[in-house]
Design a protein around this motif. Structure first.
Motif: not given
Length: 132
Positions: A72-86, A88-98
């Motif tokens: 999960q740590n290795a794939q972390a960047a691929s599950h973040k929203s590339p455009n940010g969101g509510a 900021g840079k920690d916004t997850c893509k839809q379907g993912y949570v912290w």
């Protein structure tokens, strides 16, 4: 001279064992007592190992969960929203949570992974070899 060399070899082997135990956070054999906690209060009972969601994360989990956490740590960047969101840079893509394995853990994962991390946190004390 032979005794010195043999002692040096034995000490080297013992040192390697300590490093391996510190890396995994497990204790070897013997009763799980305060005397058996020479690797610190975070020593895990077998078969548990440190989760290591971060370098200081010593919650005891199964080896499978530890591997999943590393993945999960290795794939972390691929599950973040590339455009940010509510968030900021920690916004997850839809379907993912912290994951929330620890305060400030913003690795984006599936909801059931967050539930697993919460359950592991809840069970943490009972999986330690050194109970106070």
């Amino acid at each position: 001279m032979k005794r010195f060399v043999a002692l040096f070899v034995l000490l080297g082997m013992a040192s390697s064992m300590v490093l391996a135990q510190e890396k995994t956070g497990t204790t070897t054999g013997g009763p799980l007592t305060v005397e058996n906690c020479k690797y610190g209060p975070d020593t895990c009972q077998k078969p548990y190992v440190w989760r290591e969601a971060s370098r200081k994360d010593h919650v005891c989990v199964t080896p499978q969960v530890r591997k999943q956490t590393a993945d999960q740590n290795a794939q972390a960047a691929s599950h973040k929203s590339p455009n940010g969101g509510a968030y900021g840079k920690d916004t997850c893509k839809q379907g993912y949570v912290w994951r929330e394995a620890f305060e400030g853990d913003h690795v984006c994962v599936a909801a059931q992974v967050r539930d697993q991390a919460a359950e592991d946190n809840k069970m943490a004390k009972s999986r330690k070899a050194c109970h106070k």
